[in-house]
Design a protein around this motif. Structure first.
Motif, PDB file in Angstrom:
ATOM      1  N   UNK A 409      39.811  30.879  26.745  1.00  0.00           N
ATOM      2  CA  UNK A 409      38.935  29.965  26.013  1.00  0.00           C
ATOM      3  C   UNK A 409      37.489  30.087  26.501  1.00  0.00           C
ATOM      4  N   UNK A 410      37.327  30.289  27.786  1.00  0.00           N
ATOM      5  CA  UNK A 410      35.979  30.457  28.327  1.00  0.00           C
ATOM      6  C   UNK A 410      35.341  31.738  27.825  1.00  0.00           C
ATOM      7  N   UNK A 411      36.149  32.793  27.695  1.00  0.00           N
ATOM      8  CA  UNK A 411      35.633  34.069  27.207  1.00  0.00           C
ATOM      9  C   UNK A 411      36.779  34.950  26.755  1.00  0.00           C
ATOM     10  N   UNK A 412      36.918  35.164  25.449  1.00  0.00           N
ATOM     11  CA  UNK A 412      37.968  36.069  24.984  1.00  0.00           C
ATOM     12  C   UNK A 412      37.736  37.502  25.439  1.00  0.00           C
ATOM     13  N   UNK A 413      36.485  37.866  25.732  1.00  0.00           N
ATOM     14  CA  UNK A 413      36.188  39.235  26.147  1.00  0.00           C
ATOM     15  C   UNK A 413      36.327  39.433  27.653  1.00  0.00           C
ATOM     16  N   UNK A 414      35.782  38.518  28.441  1.00  0.00           N
ATOM     17  CA  UNK A 414      35.765  38.682  29.899  1.00  0.00           C
ATOM     18  C   UNK A 414      36.825  37.860  30.623  1.00  0.00           C
ATOM     19  N   UNK A 415      37.310  36.781  29.998  1.00  0.00           N
ATOM     20  CA  UNK A 415      38.165  35.839  30.681  1.00  0.00           C
ATOM     21  C   UNK A 415      39.442  36.399  31.279  1.00  0.00           C
ATOM     22  N   UNK A 416      40.259  37.139  30.495  1.00  0.00           N
ATOM     23  CA  UNK A 416      41.519  37.628  31.071  1.00  0.00           C
ATOM     24  C   UNK A 416      41.324  38.509  32.301  1.00  0.00           C
ATOM     25  N   UNK A 417      40.366  39.422  32.240  1.00  0.00           N
ATOM     26  CA  UNK A 417      40.107  40.283  33.385  1.00  0.00           C
ATOM     27  C   UNK A 417      39.667  39.465  34.594  1.00  0.00           C
ATOM     28  N   UNK A 418      38.817  38.480  34.353  1.00  0.00           N
ATOM     29  CA  UNK A 418      38.351  37.641  35.453  1.00  0.00           C
ATOM     30  C   UNK A 418      39.502  36.892  36.105  1.00  0.00           C
ATOM     31  N   UNK A 419      40.419  36.412  35.289  1.00  0.00           N
ATOM     32  CA  UNK A 419      41.560  35.666  35.833  1.00  0.00           C
ATOM     33  C   UNK A 419      42.411  36.556  36.716  1.00  0.00           C
ATOM     34  N   UNK A 420      42.795  37.708  36.202  1.00  0.00           N
ATOM     35  CA  UNK A 420      43.663  38.609  36.965  1.00  0.00           C
ATOM     36  C   UNK A 420      42.976  39.090  38.244  1.00  0.00           C
ATOM     37  N   UNK A 421      41.729  39.470  38.119  1.00  0.00           N
ATOM     38  CA  UNK A 421      41.076  40.089  39.264  1.00  0.00           C
ATOM     39  C   UNK A 421      40.652  39.084  40.318  1.00  0.00           C
ATOM     40  N   UNK A 422      40.023  37.995  39.894  1.00  0.00           N
ATOM     41  CA  UNK A 422      39.497  37.039  40.857  1.00  0.00           C
ATOM     42  C   UNK A 422      40.596  36.249  41.558  1.00  0.00           C
ATOM     43  N   UNK A 423      41.582  35.796  40.793  1.00  0.00           N
ATOM     44  CA  UNK A 423      42.616  34.957  41.391  1.00  0.00           C
ATOM     45  C   UNK A 423      43.539  35.747  42.310  1.00  0.00           C
ATOM     46  N   UNK A 424      43.661  37.050  42.073  1.00  0.00           N
ATOM     47  CA  UNK A 424      44.549  37.859  42.917  1.00  0.00           C
ATOM     48  C   UNK A 424      43.775  38.695  43.932  1.00  0.00           C
ATOM     49  N   UNK A 425      42.482  38.428  44.077  1.00  0.00           N
ATOM     50  CA  UNK A 425      41.671  39.216  44.996  1.00  0.00           C
ATOM     51  C   UNK A 425      42.233  39.214  46.409  1.00  0.00           C
ATOM     52  N   UNK A 426      42.728  38.077  46.864  1.00  0.00           N
ATOM     53  CA  UNK A 426      43.176  37.951  48.249  1.00  0.00           C
ATOM     54  C   UNK A 426      44.701  37.905  48.361  1.00  0.00           C
ATOM     55  N   UNK A 427      45.386  38.494  47.400  1.00  0.00           N
ATOM     56  CA  UNK A 427      46.849  38.543  47.436  1.00  0.00           C
ATOM     57  C   UNK A 427      47.330  39.242  48.710  1.00  0.00           C
ATOM     58  N   UNK A 428      48.208  38.573  49.459  1.00  0.00           N
ATOM     59  CA  UNK A 428      48.774  39.118  50.690  1.00  0.00           C
ATOM     60  C   UNK A 428      47.713  39.480  51.733  1.00  0.00           C
ATOM     61  N   UNK A 429      46.552  38.825  51.686  1.00  0.00           N
ATOM     62  CA  UNK A 429      45.515  39.120  52.672  1.00  0.00           C
ATOM     63  C   UNK A 429      46.008  38.751  54.063  1.00  0.00           C
ATOM     64  N   UNK A 430      45.721  39.584  55.079  1.00  0.00           N
ATOM     65  CA  UNK A 430      46.351  39.391  56.392  1.00  0.00           C
ATOM     66  C   UNK A 430      45.825  38.219  57.211  1.00  0.00           C
ATOM     67  N   UNK A 431      44.701  37.612  56.811  1.00  0.00           N
ATOM     68  CA  UNK A 431      44.188  36.469  57.562  1.00  0.00           C
ATOM     69  C   UNK A 431      43.914  35.316  56.599  1.00  0.00           C
ATOM     70  N   UNK A 432      43.981  34.087  57.079  1.00  0.00           N
ATOM     71  CA  UNK A 432      43.636  32.952  56.210  1.00  0.00           C
ATOM     72  C   UNK A 432      42.129  32.868  56.026  1.00  0.00           C
ATOM     73  N   UNK A 433      41.714  32.320  54.907  1.00  0.00           N
ATOM     74  CA  UNK A 433      40.293  32.117  54.687  1.00  0.00           C
ATOM     75  C   UNK A 433      39.788  30.882  55.409  1.00  0.00           C
ATOM     76  N   UNK A 434      38.474  30.771  55.544  1.00  0.00           N
ATOM     77  CA  UNK A 434      37.891  29.707  56.362  1.00  0.00           C
ATOM     78  C   UNK A 434      37.893  28.356  55.670  1.00  0.00           C
ATOM     79  N   UNK A 435      37.263  28.268  54.501  1.00  0.00           N
ATOM     80  CA  UNK A 435      37.125  26.989  53.818  1.00  0.00           C
ATOM     81  C   UNK A 435      37.223  27.218  52.316  1.00  0.00           C
ATOM     82  N   UNK A 436      37.454  26.130  51.567  1.00  0.00           N
ATOM     83  CA  UNK A 436      37.503  26.270  50.114  1.00  0.00           C
ATOM     84  C   UNK A 436      36.107  26.317  49.521  1.00  0.00           C
ATOM     85  N   UNK A 437      35.187  25.585  50.121  1.00  0.00           N
ATOM     86  CA  UNK A 437      33.810  25.546  49.648  1.00  0.00           C
ATOM     87  C   UNK A 437      32.882  25.534  50.858  1.00  0.00           C
TER      88      UNK A 437
END
Length: 525
Positions: A409-437
């Motif tokens: 809904x945000x973008x029929x052209x860019x949205x799906x790619x952004x969802x797959x790539x950004x949300x899975x960027x840190x999949x199985x990353x070996x260390x925890x991240x520092x903060x959410x914001x």
């Protein structure tokens, strides 16, 4: 194509002959202590400045930087910094710096002006020489300084997969096989990062880099840090201001990120930002009798339909290469970073709709954001390492599937790619991240000039007001640029350049509500 990197495009599109210059969080709660000192065994070191060598492969390669027009030669050095600022007496790492000395009279010199060009992951050592002509006037009162942030280039540059895929997996997978391929590459990427660079991965956060900057300030003899941050560099500047509010000098943040967003909301905002920018392009293109459609809505609809067709049936070019859906989106993404690229995108779309994707493929190669999880760009590994060290929010395959409709809904052209790539960027990353914001509140800091571009696709304009509020009353001073493309100063807009230069050189801020208007495209392009 991965999460839209927040950096200035450091590429030259030959067919346009346009020169261009080339988000992250805080460390642990203890690393966020207000006014944390840089004092430790490294604070007394003497920097050994020397002639700069050619950039290494991790810095992007190329030739050694040439002297500036007045003969000033570039100088480089390595600063030692604690690997972990929470343990300042422990192991140290090398941080690479570059500078060009001020061209003005010694009595006019203000100090050093530090630059971060965004990313994260880009080499400041490799980028500053190409950007220096754009800020030559600032050199009349400052030494121009940049650096490779930790985990980048010559500063313990992160290395992951040694043989990246040229094409990458489908960045918007449609079936189980494509999903499995994408997940497998993500997991192999994370494992390779741990294997090759596991020792530095926990310490490449933006907070650690901000502390490095304060050590640089001390070693270069400045009482306060004068800073010019662009894109991701605005978040780095905000984190520095939070940690060292009394050490903020004259600072400019251009292409301002929204510090209140987590990884998901930032990606969603970028999807909407690129969609808005593409609609702006389509409106312009329609006004130029664009051969890509009858009006703006028709152009957008035809491109979305084209992307869907290419997903199943790539278009062959004369040289045997194929235009895929992800290459198309990568080309459009790259072209939206600069207003000057719009005419080239128009030509590419017109030719593609006539059956010849050659120009579009050329645009994708020269300007496109990475297509797939790996592109071979040496800064890709650093980008992922910093983002995943900074951010604690992690997402699963189930999260992606749940969120896909909202991204579409945000973008029929860019949205799906952004969802797959950004949300899975840190999949199985070996260390925890520092903060959410990140924390960027900086009461008591000197004013920080915030430059927001109303048409910015990568750091949407709305983030400027949010950053101003987050910094605190009397700190963030917004300047609006009604233009297109990512960031504002690098466009050369006379109003923006004059306003920024006046603050950095003379300390004079713009009047509240100041608006600069973007320049139109030259006729005949």
């Amino acid at each position: 194509m991965r999460h839209m990197r927040l950096t200035l495009p450091a590429v030259l599109l030959a067919t346009a002959t346009l020169l261009t210059c080339a988000l992250s969080g805080c460390g642990s709660s203890s690393s966020q202590g207000r006014g944390a000192s840089s004092g430790n065994g490294t604070s007394g070191q003497a920097l050994d400045w020397h002639a700069c060598p050619p950039p290494t492969a991790l810095q992007g390669g190329g030739e050694a930087p040439q002297p500036l027009t007045d003969g000033t030669r570039w100088q480089c050095t390595t600063m030692r910094a604690p690997a972990d600022w929470d343990k300042p007496s422990g192991k140290t790492i090398g941080i690479e710096l570059i500078r060009a000395r001020s061209s003005g009279r010694p009595q006019q010199r203000i100090g050093s002006l530090f630059f971060n060009f965004g990313g994260p992951g880009g080499s400041g050592v490799a980028t500053l020489p190409g950007f220096a002509p754009t800020v030559e006037k600032l050199r009349t009162r400052y030494d121009l300084v940049s650096f490779d942030p930790r985990g980048v280039g010559g500063s313990e540059g992160v290395r992951c997969l040694s043989t990246p895929s040229e094409d990458g997996p489908d960045s918007s997978p449609d079936d189980g096989k494509e999903i499995a391929t994408l997940l497998d590459l993500r997991r192999r990427q994370a494992a390779a990062c741990e294997s090759n660079s596991g020792g530095i991965l926990p310490y490449v956060t933006t907070t650690q880099t901000a502390r490095d900057m304060d050590l640089m300030r001390q070693l270069l003899g400045d009482d306060t840090l004068h800073y010019f941050g662009m894109s991701y560099g605005t978040e780095l500047g905000g984190v520095y201001a939070h940690l060292f509010p009394r050490k903020v000098g004259r600072a400019v943040l251009d292409g301002v990120v929204d510090p209140t967003q987590n990884q998901r909301t930032r990606a969603l905002g970028q999807a909407a930002g690129f969609q808005r920018a593409f609609e702006h392009f389509a409106t312009w293109c329609a006004g130029e009798d664009c051969g890509a459609g009858s009006d703006a809505k028709d152009i957008v609809r035809r491109v979305v339909d084209l992307e869907a067709r290419l997903d199943d049936h790539p278009m062959a070019a004369r040289d045997g290469k194929e235009l895929t859906s992800q290459a198309l989106v990568a080309a459009i993404t790259g072209a939206l970073y600069r207003h000057e690229y719009w005419p080239i995108l128009r030509v590419a779309l017109e030719a593609t709709f006539k059956g010849d994707p050659t120009v579009m493929l050329d645009v994708a190669q020269k300007l496109g954001q990475s297509a797939g999880a790996r592109s071979g760009d040496p800064s890709d590994d650093a980008y992922q390492a910093i983002m995943c060290a900074d951010r604690s929010d992690r997402y699963t395959l189930a999260d992606v599937k749940t969120d896909l409709p909202e991204f579409r809904r945000a973008s029929p052209l860019f949205g799906p790619t952004m969802a797959w790539d950004s949300l899975l960027l840190c999949l199985d990353w070996p260390i925890p991240g520092a903060v959410e914001r990140p924390r960027v509140d900086a009461p008591g800091a000197s004013p920080v000039l915030l430059v927001g571009n109303t048409g910015d696709p990568a750091t949407p304009y709305e983030g400027t007001a949010v950053m101003a509020k987050a910094l605190g009353a009397g700190v963030g001073v917004p300047l609006t640029f009604r233009g297109e493309g990512h960031v504002a100063y690098a466009t050369g807009n006379a109003c923006v350049v004059s306003t920024v230069n006046t603050y950095l050189l003379d300390g004079k801020l713009p009047a509240p509500g100041t608006v600069c208007v973007g320049d139109p495209l030259p006729e005949g392009k």
